[in-house]
Enzyme design. Structure first.
Site: not given
Ligand SMILES: Cc1cc2nc3c(=O)[nH]c(=O)nc-3n(C[C@H](O)[C@H](O)[C@H](O)COP(=O)(O)OP(=O)(O)OC[C@H]3O[C@@H](n4cnc5c(N)ncnc54)[C@H](O)[C@@H]3O)c2cc1C
Length: 512
Positions: A98, A162, A272
């Site tokens: 994400h 969120d 918020e």
């Molecule tokens: C619809 C939507 C709503 C969102 N709302 C919020 C919000 O309200 N508040 C907020 O703070 N953020 C929000 N985000 C952003 C979100 O927190 C970040 O994009 C977060 O990285 C998403 O988690 P993911 O598991 O998809 O990570 P990924 O996109 O899979 O990874 C993000 C980064 O972390 C690394 N990573 C992944 N897993 C691990 C692990 N286990 N250990 C170490 N590194 C790792 C990856 O290599 C990459 O560099 C939102 C994103 C979306 C798409």
């Protein structure tokens, strides 16, 4: 794009491995990969397609293969085998993908599909010790599952995002912010302990007291120092219900004064703000609360003012506090200066409130949309200048607007500056999330717009910091980290000296 494959250059390698097995003399790098691990690596088109896309749908990097680990040892093994090579391959943990700018991708390396760790059952365990309740959660787990698992015990984490269909490891690699962060800090402030596999393939348990350098580095560390396989998160007694209002303002000073007043007290549980810039940006807002007649009144006010502000305010309660909640809420509202006819109430269960955004991941239009987002932290001392220059002057002119704009203040004293996350150097700063949705062919309009905002801040001397940062050059990263750069770099050399992990962040790995 070519698909370089450092681990399995396909047919030739298969023949080579068979040959080595037959003569019992495996080469040094094939030695490093057990048969078990090889069986867990895939490079079929579906695996590669998923691993080379993310929520942003803007950047696509093709990995050589994707690891589907069934146990922690599979990841350790993969990282060690990369270290053992004279030219190591890069490794990117992918939580839920994400990110919006390829942060969980690697060109030519291996993506670790963290989700597959949960295939053998949930890795969420509620526990208690002399200091209180906690939950041990696998790094691959989703916050929505943490919510359901903990509330069964009458407990819940205190700080959230969120959106809950995000992985614990992915959010803790950034910070994890939402309307509770003013009170409890971001999610990273509520972690007691971590299990991490470092860039050298060492499995390390760390906390504030034990291996603290790794603990502080990994939290907000953009995946640079290790892969989080377990996080121990603080739990508190879960309230059962949320009293929830939305208020509307046309005057920025009233809006920001009220938001700052609210986050200076313990009265609300969640604060918020939302920017209403045109009809489209009122849609999400309207769907929750107001009727169509309210909507037309708001639309005509918006036409007059060009921009409206909304505060979203929540107070939790349960059976014990149900008889006093209305009175307490009224006291809180009495001190605020919103437009009196525009107050919209709701009263929902805690789970419905926290999971209010639902699951966006099954959007059938996902492949047709891009998300050129910009997330900023803005110092409070310049918030009026930012409002005048960006929110009033630039945002309403963005004709293509389709998205959600979230804007609210946070208290710096709820963040731990020893962690890697970067915030402005002021007691209060605002989080602004410009969550644009666009057609792929129009994403450059938003990129240009985002750059204009950054340029405006640069020219006006407003020291913003990007949240979920995206930079193309090392110089920009050094500027982003400021006084934290030295420690960030030192930790990289200590825990991932071969620069293997999370290359998609482009901090230590340039992508040509
Ligand atoms: C619809 C939507 C709503 C969102 N709302 C919020 C919000 O309200 N508040 C907020 O703070 N953020 C929000 N985000 C952003 C979100 O927190 C970040 O994009 C977060 O990285 C998403 O988690 P993911 O598991 O998809 O990570 P990924 O996109 O899979 O990874 C993000 C980064 O972390 C690394 N990573 C992944 N897993 C691990 C692990 N286990 N250990 C170490 N590194 C790792 C990856 O290599 C990459 O560099 C939102 C994103 C979306 C798409």
């Amino acid at each position: 794009m070519a698909n370089p494959n450092p681990i399995f250059p396909e047919n030739a390698i298969v023949l080579f491995i068979l040959f080595c097995i037959i003569i019992g003399k495996l080469g040094p790098w094939t030695n490093a990969l057990s048969l078990d691990i090889k069986n867990r690596l895939r490079n079929d088109s579906e695996s590669i397609r998923t691993a080379s896309n993310d929520y942003g749908n803007l950047i696509h990097e093709i990995p050589s293969s994707v690891l589907y680990p069934s146990k922690i040892n599979d990841i350790i093994h993969l990282i060690k085998s990369s270290n053992a090579r004279s030219i190591p391959f890069t490794i990117a943990a992918r939580g839920r993908g994400h990110s919006v700018r390829g942060q969980a991708m690697t060109r030519g390396g291996v993506v670790v599909n963290m989700t597959s760790l949960s295939k053998n059952g949930s890795r969420i365990r509620v526990g208690k010790n002399s200091l209180g309740s906690y939950v041990d959660v696998g790094g691959e787990q989703l916050w929505i599952d943490v919510l359901h698992a903990t509330t069964k015990h009458g407990l819940a984490p205190v700080s959230w995002t969120d959106y809950l269909y995000l992985s614990v490891g992915g959010t803790l690699s950034n910070a994890g912010i939402s309307g509770q962060s003013f009170l409890h800090g971001p999610e990273i402030s509520n972690v007691l302990e971590l299990d991490v596999i470092t860039g050298q393939g060492n499995f390390v348990t760390c906390s504030r007291k034990k291996n603290s350098e790794l603990f502080f580095g990994v939290l907000g560390g953009l995946g640079q120092f290790g892969i989080i396989t377990r996080a121990r998160i603080v739990l508190d007694k879960a309230p059962t219900r949320a009293k929830w209002v939305r208020l509307i303002y046309s005057n920025f000073s009233d809006f920001s004064r009220d938001q700052e007043h609210l986050i200076s007290s313990n009265a609300p549980n969640y604060v918020e703000g939302i920017l209403i810039t045109n009809e489209n940006t009122t849609n999400d807002w309207r769907s929750f609360f107001s009727s169509s007649s309210n909507q037309s009144e708001i639309a005509s006010l918006l036409k007059k003012k060009g921009l409206l502000y909304s505060i979203e305010l929540v107070k939790y309660y349960d059976n014990q506090t149900a008889s006093t909640i209305d009175k307490e809420f009224q006291l809180m509202l009495k001190e605020l200066n919103f437009i009196p006819q525009f107050i919209f109430n709701s009263d929902v269960s805690l789970i419905d409130f926290l999971a209010r955004v639902g699951n966006l991941d099954n959007n059938p239009n996902g492949q047709l949309e891009t998300h050129p987002w910009l997330n900023l932290f803005i110092p409070k001392s310049r918030i009026s200048d930012f409002n005048a220059g960006v929110l009033v002057n630039m945002l309403p002119k963005l004709n293509y607007t389709s998205g959600l704009y979230i804007f609210y203040p946070l208290n710096k004293n709820r963040w731990d500056d020893r962690m890697s996350a970067v915030t402005p150097d002021e007691d209060i700063f605002y989080a602004l999330a410009l969550l644009h949705t666009s057609l792929p062919k129009e994403s450059n309009i938003f990129d240009k717009f985002n750059n204009q905002i950054l340029r405006f801040c640069e020219n006006a001397g407003i020291k913003v910091k990007q949240y979920l940062p995206y930079y193309k050059s090392k110089e920009e990263w050094i500027k982003h980290y400021g006084s934290k750069w030295d420690i960030f770099q030192k930790r990289k050399l200590q825990f991932d000296p071969k620069m293997i992990l999370s290359p998609g962040q482009r901090i230590f790995n340039s992508v040509s």
